[in-house]
Design a protein around this motif. Structure first.
Motif, short mmCIF file in Angstrom:
data_model
loop_
_atom_site.label_atom_id
_atom_site.label_comp_id
_atom_site.label_asym_id
_atom_site.label_seq_id
_atom_site.Cartn_x
_atom_site.Cartn_y
_atom_site.Cartn_z
N GLN A 1 -14.10 -16.07 5.44
CA GLN A 1 -15.34 -15.23 5.76
C GLN A 1 -14.75 -13.75 5.54
OE1 GLN A 1 -18.38 -16.49 5.66
NE2 GLN A 1 -17.09 -18.71 5.81
N PHE A 2 -13.47 -13.57 5.29
CA PHE A 2 -12.91 -12.15 5.23
C PHE A 2 -13.58 -11.52 3.99
CE2 PHE A 2 -8.68 -12.77 7.67
CZ PHE A 2 -9.48 -13.27 8.79
N HIS A 3 -13.92 -10.10 4.05
CA HIS A 3 -14.33 -9.38 2.80
C HIS A 3 -13.89 -8.16 2.78
CE1 HIS A 3 -17.13 -7.44 5.44
NE2 HIS A 3 -17.22 -8.66 6.08
N GLU A 4 -13.97 -7.54 1.79
CA GLU A 4 -13.27 -6.16 1.54
C GLU A 4 -14.08 -5.35 1.98
OE1 GLU A 4 -11.69 -5.85 -2.41
OE2 GLU A 4 -10.54 -7.67 -2.16
N GLY A 5 -15.52 -5.39 2.57
CA GLY A 5 -16.31 -4.50 3.33
C GLY A 5 -15.55 -3.90 4.56
N ASP B 1 -12.62 -2.22 5.65
CA ASP B 1 -11.42 -1.64 4.86
C ASP B 1 -10.73 -0.84 5.82
OD1 ASP B 1 -13.21 0.47 5.44
OD2 ASP B 1 -13.54 1.04 3.33
N ARG C 1 -8.93 -6.19 3.88
CA ARG C 1 -10.20 -7.03 4.22
C ARG C 1 -10.18 -7.50 5.50
NH1 ARG C 1 -9.17 -13.27 1.93
NH2 ARG C 1 -7.18 -13.65 3.08
N VAL D 1 -13.14 -9.28 8.83
CA VAL D 1 -14.50 -9.31 9.12
C VAL D 1 -14.94 -9.16 10.54
CG1 VAL D 1 -13.84 -11.96 9.94
CG2 VAL D 1 -16.45 -11.53 9.09
N TYR E 1 -20.34 -21.72 9.38
CA TYR E 1 -19.84 -21.33 8.14
C TYR E 1 -19.73 -22.66 7.37
CZ TYR E 1 -19.77 -17.02 9.87
OH TYR E 1 -19.91 -15.64 10.60
#
Ligand SMILES: C[S@@+](CC[C@H](N)C(=O)[O-])C[C@H]1O[C@@H](n2cnc3c(N)ncnc32)[C@H](O)[C@@H]1O
Ligand code: SF4
Length: 462
Positions: free
Chosen positions: A32-36, A38, A365, A367, A449
């Motif tokens: 679930q980690f994302h680059e949003g 930062d 990255r 969450v 998830y």
């Protein structure tokens, strides 16, 4: 041994439930980690934690290894060139300075860990320097009350390495043993003598390290119940406080060095289960308590005590007694757990170096947890650490009615209850001895998830 710590080994159930699943060192998991999330967002979150005054936990990743062990799934850089440590440490110091600015200096570091790779790849002078630099930016405890631990490869310790580490404040070691059998060792390119291992354990005890932990792996090439039983017996004789027995997962597509392992020499699934069953029997007969997820401890060890007191906690370094920390991840690949977030640094050394050379944190990255994530993480942590869950505790902490919120999950647990993995009463879930080895499967029911992924797959099929 108290009844609550027994495990039943039920071959039929294990075979039936033996599916791939997360190890829940985090929830949500890294998928679930994302680059949003930062570096800038991380910095905001980090500053926001200072009002709490919570203690800190520092994880340092030292990725280098002198030689490659073919089974290895860790993030590492294999090199004989010790000079490679220098540019890495320089970036680590830069990172510490940037991280140190975000956190109040008054917050004590109650937990510190050097992991790898091989932390003792670096020279003694570099170890001293790394600890000195840490002290410049964070408030280390000097009274030995912290949980300061390091991973040790017995082949990588010189005569005075442990004495130095003890002086630097470490009070716990975990030792990579894997297997004593020579044929197995050669097949995985990890040759080390029993004498090397024993001398490190003796020395650690003499120097007053509070806890020693030994890593073993089952499922390696040429292992048989007899040979592995021998390794376990010899380890029990030296009585380490903790023993981890990891399951070797052969994934050569993902981990390149594993391609050098002869697949024909791997124990078949039935032998692997026999090895596991026998190991559990040997360890429990010797008085070790099953903590959960590959880990065993002597009943007087802090982990076993914390499990009994319900203060045990689980994070990226496995089980721990320190739950109330913000964890700062330093070095390539490291994961931080700060406020209600997970954040991860670049894996790739070049990218990690580039960020720090540009005076930026290397977080790329992560969450942020919403209220549902926090609630489910709490449920999963309680189940994995204590094998039981009182609905009232969760209701009090999160302001929900358990039976309403988790109606679908309670339904999902019914087949497991019928199989004897757990019991659900009106006010609690209790994992039964037959469910302890399958705790991951139980936790998976509460993973939103996973459910979403399954539902999506299902709708695609239709
Ligand atoms: C980072 S390594 C330990 C530190 C040190 N480099 C060493 O090898 O002694 C952590 C542990 O992960 C375990 N490990 C590594 N690769 C594994 C795999 N593919 N399957 C199961 N356990 C594994 C080993 O038991 C190893 O001791
Ligand atoms: S097991 Fe340890 S020494 Fe071996 S390659 Fe992995 S990290 Fe390096």
């Amino acid at each position: 041994m108290s009844l609550s710590q027994t495990i039943d080994f039920d071959l039929d159930l294990i075979n039936r439930y033996n599916t791939a699943g997360p190890r829940y060192t985090s929830y949500p998991t890294a998928v679930q980690f994302h680059e949003g999330l930062d570096a800038d967002r991380y910095a905001e979150i980090a500053r926001g934690t200072n009002a709490s005054g919570r203690p800190l936990s520092l994880y340092f990743h030292i990725p280098f290894c002198d030689t490659v062990c073919f089974y290895c799934a860790c993030n590492k850089v294999v090199t004989k060139d010790r000079a490679k440590a220098r540019p890495y440490l320089d970036r680590l110091y830069k990172e510490m300075a940037l991280q140190g600015e975000l956190f109040d200096r008054s917050r004590p570091v109650t937990q510190l860990h050097w992991g790898g790779g091989t932390p003792t790849f670096i020279s003694h002078d570099e170890m001293i320097e790394l600890m000195d630099k840490t002290r410049e930016h964070f408030r280390l405890l000097d009274d030995d009350t912290g949980e300061y631990s390091i991973e040790i490869d017995p082949r990588e310790v010189q005569e005075d390495t442990l004495a130095l580490l003890r002086k630097l404040g470490f009070n716990r070691i975990s030792l990579g043993v894997q297997d004593f059998d020579e044929t197995v060792q050669k097949a995985v390119n990890r040759v080390q003598t029993e004498a090397q291992v024993m001398s490190v354990l003796d020395e650690a005890r003499r120097l007053g390290f509070r806890s020693t932990s030994v890593d073993l792996i089952y499922g390696l090439p040429h292992q048989t119940p007899d040979t592995f039983g021998d390794t376990v017996r010899r380890i029990i004789e030296v009585n380490p406080a903790r023993i981890s027995v990891f399951n070797y997962a052969h994934l050569p597509d993902r981990f390149k060095p594993q391609r050098r392992i002869d697949e024909d020499a791997l124990p078949n699934p039935a032998d692997k289960l026999t090895i596991l069953q026998q190991t559990i029997q040997q360890l429990t007969e010797a008085g070790y308590v099953y903590i959960g997820m590959d880990h065993f401890a002597r009943p007087d060890d802090e982990l076993a005590v914390a499990q009994r007191d319900h203060t045990l906690y689980r994070n990226f370094q496995g089980y721990s007694t320190h739950s109330n920390c913000d964890l700062i991840g330093l070095g390539s690949t490291s994961v931080g757990v700060v406020g209600n977030s997970y954040s991860q640094n670049h894996h790739d050394l070049e990218k990690y170096y580039q960020c720090l050379d540009e005076n930026r944190l290397a977080v790329f990255r992560g969450v942020e947890l919403d209220t549902d994530d926090l609630l489910r993480r709490d449920v999963i942590t309680r189940l994995i650490c204590h094998f039981e869950l009182a609905f009232a505790d969760v209701e009090r902490a999160h302001g929900i009615v358990f039976g309403d919120y988790f109606a679908q999950e309670l339904e999902g647990l019914k087949p497991m209850e019928a199989d004897g993995l757990l019991k659900v009463t009106g006010n609690a879930i209790t994992v039964q001895p037959a469910g302890r080895l399958l705790i991951r499967n139980i936790c998976m029911v509460f993973d939103r998830y996973l459910r979403q992924a399954t539902e999506q797959r299902y709708s695609k099929v239709i």
